[in-house]
Design a protein around this motif. Structure first.
Motif, PDB file in Angstrom:
ATOM      1  N   ALA A 274      52.424  59.375  76.756  1.00  0.00           N
ATOM      2  CA  ALA A 274      53.043  60.630  76.335  1.00  0.00           C
ATOM      3  C   ALA A 274      53.849  61.262  77.459  1.00  0.00           C
ATOM      4  CB  ALA A 274      51.973  61.598  75.843  1.00  0.00           C
ATOM      5  N   LEU A 275      53.334  61.199  78.681  1.00  0.00           N
ATOM      6  CA  LEU A 275      54.017  61.816  79.825  1.00  0.00           C
ATOM      7  C   LEU A 275      54.919  60.838  80.570  1.00  0.00           C
ATOM      8  CD1 LEU A 275      51.093  63.954  81.304  1.00  0.00           C
ATOM      9  CD2 LEU A 275      52.955  64.705  79.826  1.00  0.00           C
ATOM     10  N   ASN A 276      54.785  59.564  80.220  1.00  0.00           N
ATOM     11  CA  ASN A 276      55.592  58.520  80.865  1.00  0.00           C
ATOM     12  C   ASN A 276      55.369  58.467  82.376  1.00  0.00           C
ATOM     13  OD1 ASN A 276      57.346  56.342  80.706  1.00  0.00           O
ATOM     14  ND2 ASN A 276      59.145  57.601  81.152  1.00  0.00           N
ATOM     15  N   ILE A 277      54.135  58.759  82.776  1.00  0.00           N
ATOM     16  CA  ILE A 277      53.745  58.640  84.184  1.00  0.00           C
ATOM     17  C   ILE A 277      52.335  58.058  84.237  1.00  0.00           C
ATOM     18  CG2 ILE A 277      55.183  60.541  85.044  1.00  0.00           C
ATOM     19  CD1 ILE A 277      52.733  62.328  84.963  1.00  0.00           C
ATOM     20  N   ASP A 278      51.959  57.623  85.410  1.00  0.00           N
ATOM     21  CA  ASP A 278      50.628  57.033  85.576  1.00  0.00           C
ATOM     22  C   ASP A 278      49.702  58.060  86.226  1.00  0.00           C
ATOM     23  OD1 ASP A 278      48.536  55.321  85.618  1.00  0.00           O
ATOM     24  OD2 ASP A 278      49.187  54.234  87.410  1.00  0.00           O
ATOM     25  N   ILE A 279      48.791  58.604  85.435  1.00  0.00           N
ATOM     26  CA  ILE A 279      47.865  59.621  85.937  1.00  0.00           C
ATOM     27  C   ILE A 279      46.491  58.985  86.119  1.00  0.00           C
ATOM     28  CG2 ILE A 279      46.818  61.879  85.520  1.00  0.00           C
ATOM     29  CD1 ILE A 279      49.098  62.440  83.557  1.00  0.00           C
ATOM     30  N   PRO A 280      45.948  59.000  87.328  1.00  0.00           N
ATOM     31  CA  PRO A 280      44.595  58.458  87.513  1.00  0.00           C
ATOM     32  C   PRO A 280      43.562  59.364  86.839  1.00  0.00           C
ATOM     33  CG  PRO A 280      45.389  59.436  89.561  1.00  0.00           C
ATOM     34  CD  PRO A 280      46.543  59.474  88.604  1.00  0.00           C
ATOM     35  N   ILE A 281      42.799  58.789  85.938  1.00  0.00           N
ATOM     36  CA  ILE A 281      41.820  59.548  85.149  1.00  0.00           C
ATOM     37  C   ILE A 281      40.413  59.113  85.541  1.00  0.00           C
ATOM     38  CG2 ILE A 281      40.991  60.090  82.822  1.00  0.00           C
ATOM     39  CD1 ILE A 281      43.770  61.159  83.278  1.00  0.00           C
ATOM     40  N   SER A 282      39.501  60.070  85.648  1.00  0.00           N
ATOM     41  CA  SER A 282      38.110  59.744  85.943  1.00  0.00           C
ATOM     42  C   SER A 282      37.553  58.836  84.854  1.00  0.00           C
ATOM     43  CB  SER A 282      37.273  61.029  86.012  1.00  0.00           C
ATOM     44  OG  SER A 282      37.298  61.697  84.766  1.00  0.00           O
ATOM     45  N   THR A 283      36.701  57.925  85.242  1.00  0.00           N
ATOM     46  CA  THR A 283      36.120  56.992  84.269  1.00  0.00           C
ATOM     47  C   THR A 283      34.845  57.542  83.636  1.00  0.00           C
ATOM     48  OG1 THR A 283      34.945  55.896  86.078  1.00  0.00           O
ATOM     49  CG2 THR A 283      37.082  54.969  85.425  1.00  0.00           C
TER      50      THR A 283
END
Length: 348
Positions: A274-283
């Protein structure tokens, strides 16, 4: 079965003596009565009181509500749930304002053509506001009438509702609003789903189920449809200004309300796409909750972005925006998202 007049007089006398005090029972304004009936659908009385009073204070007339923006109307409905009720009511009130001189129609056939007005709402509003001879049949009435007649018909069937309306018709040829309210109040206070207070029932001598010992077996309802369980992932994403990302829903359910970005668990890349970026997300989820709808359960895991997003370099889709945590009241959030908001607020 028994004297209609005797039964009705006993019931109404009991109602006069025992009815609960409710603000919508203190008015003859058809608009207010209509509003209360819409709010009371699938919502407890104690919950509705505060919402009702705030709503009529902000929108005291049909014209006031007609001129209001949908977002503001939904804001005053926030927390009541079943938001289609608010949208339909708003649409119907606009119709009344524009086509009926801002006056609730007295004719039941005209009133039932308004958006969101079904058989119950039609009967309740028309009988209470205008003494029209229509019988209300809701869950309480189904329970009371089935027990009075030891009736085993399936109350989930439309044919049973129609039959009850016909059978109750003789009782609403006069004092229809009072009789309808008395039946519903009896179901709410005495003839309850579990542990009914039969010994205190004003019409116990007319009750065939009490005589036959079948009260606990009635009413008969076909089995409910099993709820669908949908696993959802919600993402809490902050920017460098300590604002949080929110999104306006496009789906039919809770349409146009705001939420933290949410995707079905199977769509694991949803937020990054959706944002067209790579966001590191907590697992590991920071919170888990479930939210129940009529035929659906959301099983929600809440995840948090590990780093803040540089909002100056990120172009948001049209349906998304950054929200200051102090501006939450400017947006319409469903109950599930409000719970998540209250949780993450402690971290800001």
């Amino acid at each position: 079965m028994y004297s209609e007049a005797n039964f009705k007089s006993k019931l109404i006398h009991w109602f006069d003596e025992n009815q609960r005090q409710m603000p919508w029972r203190e008015t003859t304004n058809p608009y207010y009565i209509w509003l209360s009936e819409v709010m009371l659908q699938q919502t407890q009385v104690n919950t509705v009181r505060e919402y009702y009073l705030k709503f009529i204070n902000r929108f005291p007339t049909i014209s006031d509500l007609s001129k209001a923006e949908e977002d503001e109307v939904l804001k005053y409905w926030e927390g009541l749930g079943y938001y289609s009720r608010a949208r339909n009511f708003h649409t119907a009130v606009k119709d009344v304002d524009e086509n009926h001189a801002a006056t609730v129609p007295r004719d039941p056939e005209i009133f039932k053509k308004l958006k969101g007005v079904g058989p119950y709402t039609q009967a309740a509003v028309m009988s209470i506001a205008f003494d029209q001879p229509l019988a209300t049949v809701d869950g309480n009435v189904f329970r009371v009438w089935s027990r009075l007649n030891n009736d085993n018909r399936d109350t989930k069937l439309q044919s049973t509702r129609k039959a009850y309306e016909i059978e109750l018709s003789p009782y609403v040829q006069s004092q229809s609003g009072t009789f309808n309210q008395a039946m519903m109040e009896l179901g709410a206070l005495v003839c309850t789903p579990k542990n009914p207070l039969c010994l205190f029932c004003p019409v116990q001598q007319h009750c065939e189920a009490f005589e036959q010992g079948t009260v606990s077996e009635l009413p008969v309802k076909s089995k409910k449809i099993k709820k669908k369980n949908v696993k959802q992932h919600v993402y809490i994403i902050k920017n460098l200004n300590d604002e949080v990302l929110i999104e306006k829903r496009k789906a039919k359910l809770l349409n146009n309300m705001w939420e933290f970005p949410m995707y079905e668990a199977t769509a694991s890349e949803g937020i990054n796409q959706a944002l067209n970026i790579d966001i590191p997300i907590s697992t590991t989820p920071i919170k888990h909750l479930k939210h129940q709808f009529t035929h659906l359960t959301w099983d929600i895991d809440v995840f948090e972005a590990k780093t803040a997003v540089d909002h100056t370099k990120t172009e948001l889709p049209e349906e998304m925006t950054w929200m200051k945590m102090t501006d939450k009241e400017m947006y319409n959030f469903p109950v599930s998202m409000t719970k998540i908001y209250e949780f993450i607020k402690k971290q800001f």
